[in-house]
Write a protein that holds these residues in place. Structure first.
Motif, PDB file in Angstrom:
ATOM      1  N   PRO A 117       0.761  -1.187   0.171  1.00 33.00           N
ATOM      2  CA  PRO A 117      -0.034   0.702   0.136  1.00 33.00           C
ATOM      3  C   PRO A 117       1.105   1.295  -0.102  1.00 33.00           C
ATOM      4  CG  PRO A 117      -0.429  -1.015   2.810  1.00 33.00           C
ATOM      5  CD  PRO A 117       0.765  -1.955   1.137  1.00 33.00           C
ATOM      6  N   ASP A 118       0.009   2.693  -0.502  1.00 28.16           N
ATOM      7  CA  ASP A 118       0.820   3.610  -0.325  1.00 28.16           C
ATOM      8  C   ASP A 118       1.160   4.073   1.181  1.00 28.16           C
ATOM      9  OD1 ASP A 118       1.021   3.898  -3.590  1.00 28.16           O
ATOM     10  OD2 ASP A 118      -0.845   4.347  -3.679  1.00 28.16           O
ATOM     11  N   GLU A 119       0.594   3.818   1.664  1.00 30.44           N
ATOM     12  CA  GLU A 119       0.437   4.300   3.440  1.00 30.44           C
ATOM     13  C   GLU A 119       0.885   3.288   3.929  1.00 30.44           C
ATOM     14  OE1 GLU A 119      -3.024   6.982   5.418  1.00 30.44           O
ATOM     15  OE2 GLU A 119      -2.635   7.885   3.333  1.00 30.44           O
ATOM     16  N   ALA A 120       1.021   3.823   5.017  1.00 27.50           N
ATOM     17  CA  ALA A 120       1.285   2.410   5.961  1.00 27.50           C
ATOM     18  C   ALA A 120      -0.015   2.325   6.574  1.00 27.50           C
ATOM     19  CB  ALA A 120       2.377   2.905   7.412  1.00 27.50           C
ATOM     20  N   PRO A 121       0.227   1.366   7.073  1.00 24.94           N
ATOM     21  CA  PRO A 121      -1.453  -0.097   7.870  1.00 24.94           C
ATOM     22  C   PRO A 121      -1.682   1.194   9.324  1.00 24.94           C
ATOM     23  CG  PRO A 121       0.550  -1.215   7.414  1.00 24.94           C
ATOM     24  CD  PRO A 121       0.629   0.246   6.967  1.00 24.94           C
ATOM     25  N   ARG A 122      -3.293   1.466   9.073  1.00 15.26           N
ATOM     26  CA  ARG A 122      -3.830   2.061  10.243  1.00 15.26           C
ATOM     27  C   ARG A 122      -4.222   1.560  11.149  1.00 15.26           C
ATOM     28  NH1 ARG A 122      -2.726   7.329  10.571  1.00 15.26           N
ATOM     29  NH2 ARG A 122      -4.225   7.519  11.609  1.00 15.26           N
ATOM     30  N   LEU A 123      -3.310   1.963  12.442  1.00 13.93           N
ATOM     31  CA  LEU A 123      -3.625   1.127  13.616  1.00 13.93           C
ATOM     32  C   LEU A 123      -4.731   1.121  14.337  1.00 13.93           C
ATOM     33  CD1 LEU A 123      -0.314   2.295  15.248  1.00 13.93           C
ATOM     34  CD2 LEU A 123      -0.048   0.774  14.547  1.00 13.93           C
ATOM     35  N   PRO A 124      -5.326  -0.325  14.458  1.00 10.06           N
ATOM     36  CA  PRO A 124      -6.748  -0.755  15.415  1.00 10.06           C
ATOM     37  C   PRO A 124      -6.665   0.145  16.356  1.00 10.06           C
ATOM     38  CG  PRO A 124      -5.210  -2.616  15.544  1.00 10.06           C
ATOM     39  CD  PRO A 124      -4.433  -1.685  14.979  1.00 10.06           C
ATOM     40  N   GLY A 125      -8.139   0.808  16.853  1.00 10.84           N
ATOM     41  CA  GLY A 125      -8.197   1.919  17.409  1.00 10.84           C
ATOM     42  C   GLY A 125      -7.854   1.685  19.210  1.00 10.84           C
TER      43      GLY A 125
END
Length: 147
Positions: A117-125
């Motif tokens: 992915p172009d962006e780093a994966p988002r961390l869970p809430g």
């Protein structure tokens, strides 16, 4: 009962040490190769290549566990494990590869990654990014530093 490195599904095909086979093996369960095979192996189960085993050809299996010599194109739907005495020359196609120290591999590996992915994966809430909570640098004016 001693736990072995593979699951016994009750359906084992064995190519014993000293046996040489040219051809194709197609089975449903586990294949253990301690002899020499020049040809193809196809199973949805496991292929186990012992220390004295030698395979030249193609291997298609759920799992490959090897401590022997393989010169082949290997496709595994689950994983490939190369134990410390294993040598694999060729191609590996599988989602998970593990190699013990001492195992040798020359060739191409493909774990199915086509892009990132172009962006780093988002961390869970419920997981916080620590960079957001780092303290800010503060400069004190008019106070002598403690020495």
């Amino acid at each position: 009962m001693k736990k072995t490195g593979y699951m016994d599904d009750g359906n084992i095909t064995l190519l014993a040490k000293g046996v040489e086979l040219k051809g194709e093996i197609k089975v449903e369960g586990t294949v253990r190769i301690d002899g020499r095979l020049e040809g193809d192996v196809q199973t949805k189960g496991q292929v186990i290549v012992g220390e004295d085993g030698l395979v030249k050809g193609t291997i298609s299996a759920g799992t490959l566990i090897s401590s022997g010599r393989i010169k082949a194109t290997v496709t595994a739907t689950e994983r490939i494990e190369l134990l410390k005495t294993a040598v694999l020359i060729g191609e590996m196609h599988c989602p998970v590869i593990s190699m013990e120290a001492g195992a040798k591999f020359q060739g191409v590996s493909d774990m199915g990654v086509t892009a990132w992915p172009d962006e780093a994966p988002r961390l869970p809430g419920n997981v916080r990014d620590m960079a957001q909570h780092r303290g800010k640098a503060v400069a004190l004016i008019g106070k002598e530093p403690d020495l």
